[in-house]
Design a protein around this motif. Structure first.
Motif, PDB file in Angstrom:
ATOM      1  N   MET A   1       0.841  -1.201   0.000  1.00 14.40           N
ATOM      2  CA  MET A   1       0.000   0.000   0.000  1.00 14.40           C
ATOM      3  C   MET A   1       0.876   1.252   0.000  1.00 14.40           C
ATOM      4  SD  MET A   1      -3.268   0.255   0.037  1.00 14.40           S
ATOM      5  CE  MET A   1      -4.711   0.965   0.771  1.00 14.40           C
ATOM      6  N   SER A   2       1.945   1.215   0.798  1.00 13.39           N
ATOM      7  CA  SER A   2       2.860   2.347   0.856  1.00 13.39           C
ATOM      8  C   SER A   2       3.488   2.572  -0.517  1.00 13.39           C
ATOM      9  CB  SER A   2       3.940   2.080   1.911  1.00 13.39           C
ATOM     10  OG  SER A   2       5.046   2.906   1.713  1.00 13.39           O
ATOM     11  N   ARG A   3       3.823   1.470  -1.194  1.00 13.71           N
ATOM     12  CA  ARG A   3       4.413   1.550  -2.520  1.00 13.71           C
ATOM     13  C   ARG A   3       3.428   2.098  -3.541  1.00 13.71           C
ATOM     14  NH1 ARG A   3       7.087  -4.167  -3.169  1.00 13.71           N
ATOM     15  NH2 ARG A   3       8.951  -3.676  -1.974  1.00 13.71           N
ATOM     16  N   THR A   4       2.228   1.541  -3.546  1.00 12.69           N
ATOM     17  CA  THR A   4       1.241   1.927  -4.558  1.00 12.69           C
ATOM     18  C   THR A   4       0.868   3.391  -4.418  1.00 12.69           C
ATOM     19  OG1 THR A   4       0.341  -0.256  -4.202  1.00 12.69           O
ATOM     20  CG2 THR A   4      -0.923   1.207  -5.606  1.00 12.69           C
ATOM     21  N   LEU A   5       0.577   3.797  -3.188  1.00 22.42           N
ATOM     22  CA  LEU A   5       0.115   5.173  -2.994  1.00 22.42           C
ATOM     23  C   LEU A   5       1.277   6.139  -2.807  1.00 22.42           C
ATOM     24  CD1 LEU A   5      -2.917   4.625  -0.582  1.00 22.42           C
ATOM     25  CD2 LEU A   5      -2.926   4.856  -3.052  1.00 22.42           C
ATOM     26  N   GLN A   6       2.492   5.586  -2.644  1.00 20.36           N
ATOM     27  CA  GLN A   6       3.669   6.420  -2.362  1.00 20.36           C
ATOM     28  C   GLN A   6       3.422   7.296  -1.138  1.00 20.36           C
ATOM     29  OE1 GLN A   6       6.933   6.682  -4.542  1.00 20.36           O
ATOM     30  NE2 GLN A   6       6.143   4.649  -4.170  1.00 20.36           N
ATOM     31  N   ILE A   7       2.993   6.647  -0.086  1.00 23.21           N
ATOM     32  CA  ILE A   7       2.804   7.366   1.170  1.00 23.21           C
ATOM     33  C   ILE A   7       3.558   6.653   2.279  1.00 23.21           C
ATOM     34  CG2 ILE A   7       0.549   8.334   0.555  1.00 23.21           C
ATOM     35  CD1 ILE A   7      -0.711   6.129   2.311  1.00 23.21           C
ATOM     36  N   ASN A   8       3.710   7.345   3.376  1.00 22.28           N
ATOM     37  CA  ASN A   8       4.462   6.808   4.498  1.00 22.28           C
ATOM     38  C   ASN A   8       3.789   5.552   5.072  1.00 22.28           C
ATOM     39  OD1 ASN A   8       5.237   6.671   7.442  1.00 22.28           O
ATOM     40  ND2 ASN A   8       6.630   8.224   6.678  1.00 22.28           N
ATOM     41  N   PRO A   9       4.563   4.498   5.347  1.00 24.72           N
ATOM     42  CA  PRO A   9       3.960   3.270   5.895  1.00 24.72           C
ATOM     43  C   PRO A   9       3.225   3.502   7.216  1.00 24.72           C
ATOM     44  CG  PRO A   9       6.375   3.161   5.917  1.00 24.72           C
ATOM     45  CD  PRO A   9       5.990   4.333   5.077  1.00 24.72           C
ATOM     46  N   THR A  10       3.696   4.447   8.002  1.00 23.74           N
ATOM     47  CA  THR A  10       3.010   4.756   9.257  1.00 23.74           C
ATOM     48  C   THR A  10       1.582   5.240   8.975  1.00 23.74           C
ATOM     49  OG1 THR A  10       5.131   5.497  10.086  1.00 23.74           O
ATOM     50  CG2 THR A  10       3.225   6.046  11.418  1.00 23.74           C
ATOM     51  N   THR A  11       1.433   5.984   7.895  1.00 22.90           N
ATOM     52  CA  THR A  11       0.094   6.452   7.518  1.00 22.90           C
ATOM     53  C   THR A  11      -0.787   5.270   7.113  1.00 22.90           C
ATOM     54  OG1 THR A  11       1.141   8.477   6.725  1.00 22.90           O
ATOM     55  CG2 THR A  11      -1.145   8.134   6.089  1.00 22.90           C
ATOM     56  N   VAL A  12      -0.190   4.288   6.407  1.00 23.35           N
ATOM     57  CA  VAL A  12      -0.959   3.098   6.031  1.00 23.35           C
ATOM     58  C   VAL A  12      -1.421   2.355   7.287  1.00 23.35           C
ATOM     59  CG1 VAL A  12      -0.953   0.940   4.741  1.00 23.35           C
ATOM     60  CG2 VAL A  12       0.364   2.887   3.883  1.00 23.35           C
ATOM     61  N   VAL A  13      -0.513   2.232   8.260  1.00 21.13           N
ATOM     62  CA  VAL A  13      -0.879   1.564   9.518  1.00 21.13           C
ATOM     63  C   VAL A  13      -2.078   2.283  10.145  1.00 21.13           C
ATOM     64  CG1 VAL A  13      -0.112   1.066  11.869  1.00 21.13           C
ATOM     65  CG2 VAL A  13       1.438   0.669   9.959  1.00 21.13           C
ATOM     66  N   ARG A  14      -2.025   3.603  10.125  1.00 21.94           N
ATOM     67  CA  ARG A  14      -3.127   4.380  10.715  1.00 21.94           C
ATOM     68  C   ARG A  14      -4.435   4.191   9.945  1.00 21.94           C
ATOM     69  NH1 ARG A  14      -1.939  10.261  12.352  1.00 21.94           N
ATOM     70  NH2 ARG A  14      -1.432   9.878  14.518  1.00 21.94           N
TER      71      ARG A  14
END
Lengths: 136, 304
Positions: free
Chosen positions: A42-55
């Motif tokens: 998800m972090s890769r696809t959206l190019q967002i911080n993994p911490t944000t994905v966890v949230r």
């Protein structure tokens, strides 16, 4: 799974993603029991911080949309209708009322609102419409 | 809670009369990407130099990977990778030769990544470092830092001079590092739209002091610029919200920036002050926030 994030809108990425994933679940694009991408994917696809994905996943789990299974990942809840009908009605009462108040303020009448409600319901069921990411 | 990678307490640096860094309390955990922001001269580079052990603090303490960076031996220092805007490697080395050299020097070197980035940054068959373009030089230094497989990656304006494609590759790689959870990234940049999506925490420095420190997403939930078409006093609005900027735009217009907007509390406010119910509230992205919090031209409200 396609999610569109407007990074510069000022709207939290968390809210944008949660809204869209919920929409995919209610519209049947994401079926109960199906697995969501891993945090890293998800972090890769959206190019967002993994911490944000966890949230994002924690928030969805908190709302009962998904379940997090230790070591296995995130899955769409088998029954998102765990709540009884009266509970579910209460859960959405405020947002329905807010939408109605806004509609009345703008001069719409009951018939207009009924039509709108019906249209949106059928759109969701027919899997046609994409959620509007830019409204706030 | 993840392992603490950087911890400073009341970190201070004076140069003669001038206080460059003023009582900084910072904590960065493994797995985190911290966006370290501030206008030019805010004290960012001085802070970074203290984290690197290049400068001795005047006061307070700093710990990097569990020890004082000033005291660290070479093997401890190898666990921190560093890229700065002005950094260079010896001019006679080609990127490929620099990789060979660094590979011997750093025990945790990631050669597979080096090969991959050589291709993606299109550096495999270029000449000696001194003959490279500014962008190619940046890419070389970034590659060397990323492949070091460090536990802390400190980057001071790393992406300036990179084209869009290279910046994307760079961002993707930094996110990969954050996914590994063992590493912290300390990223100072003026490219705020890049930071917007990659960082989880932001720290904003103004005149050596910390004025904002926390999760970017949390700030976005509450920060709003509110335009009133009626006069509103600072006292009135401050009763309900944490105000970070207050401006009388004209006789009848007031513009206020608050940190903790909330619809219900705003409705309560509007109910008490007639004319305020038509106010327009705008969310702010990182760039708006940065400008709002660091602008010098107007009197600022004391930050909470």
């Amino acid at each position: 799974m396609y999610i569109h994030i407007d990074y510069n809108s000022g709207k939290p990425i968390l809210h944008q993603a949660v809204e869209q994933i919920k929409w995919q679940v209610v519209s049947g694009k994401l079926l109960p029991g199906s697995k969501l991408p891993s945090i890293r994917e998800m972090s890769r696809t959206l190019q967002i911080n993994p911490t944000t994905v966890v949230r994002i996943y924690k928030e969805l789990a908190h709302q009962g949309v998904i379940v997090l299974r230790q070591g296995q990942g995130a899955f769409v809840s088998e029954s998102s209708q765990k709540q009884s009908k009266p509970e579910a009605v209460e859960a959405i009462r405020d947002s329905v009322r807010a939408a109605l108040v806004e509609g009345l303020r703008l001069g719409l009448e009951k018939d207009d609102l009924d039509t709108l409600m019906n249209e949106e319901y059928h759109k969701i069921k027919a899997n046609q419409d994409e959620p509007d990411n830019h409204s706030d | 809670m993840n392992r603490t990678i950087i911890q400073t307490e009341q970190l201070t640096k004076r140069f003669g009369e001038k206080i460059a860094v003023d009582g900084l309390d910072l904590r960065v955990e493994a797995g985190s990407i911290l966006g370290f922001l501030g206008a030019n001269g805010a004290g960012k580079t001085t802070t970074i130099r203290m984290l690197m052990g290049h400068l001795h603090p005047t006061g307070g303490t700093v710990e990097v990977l569990g020890s004082d960076p000033w005291q660290q031996n070479q093997s401890q220092r190898q666990k921190t990778a560093y890229v700065s805007e002005n950094m260079d490697i010896p001019g006679y080395l080609t990127p490929a030769a620099a990789i060979k050299l660094n590979r011997r020097f750093y025990p945790d070197w990631d050669q597979a990544l080096a090969e991959k980035l050589l291709e993606e940054f299109e550096l495999r068959s270029v000449g000696a470092y001194r003959s490279l373009s500014k962008g190619q030089k940046r890419k070389t230094c970034i590659l060397l830092a990323l492949c070091q497989n460090a536990e802390l990656l400190i980057m001071d304006e790393p992406a300036s001079g990179l084209d869009v494609t290279a910046r994307r590759t760079f961002i993707r790689q930094v996110l990969e590092i954050a996914c590994n959870e063992g590493t912290a990234v300390f990223l100072s940049s003026h490219l705020l739209s890049d930071l917007e999506r990659t960082v989880d925490r932001v720290t904003l420095l103004d005149e050596g002091r910390l004025i904002l420190n926390g999760h970017l997403e949390d700030f976005k939930v509450g920060i709003r610029k509110i335009h009133f078409d009626v006069p509103v006093s600072l006292e009135q609005i401050a009763e309900q919200f944490k105000v970070i900027r207050y401006k009388k735009a004209s006789e009848v217009e007031t513009v206020v920036t608050v940190l903790d907007y909330d619809e219900q509390r705003f409705d309560a406010f509007a109910a008490e002050h007639s004319g305020t119910e038509n106010a327009r509230c705008y969310p702010m992205n990182l760039e708006d926030m940065f400008v709002e919090l660091t602008r010098k031209s107007e009197a600022k409200v004391q930050l909470p």
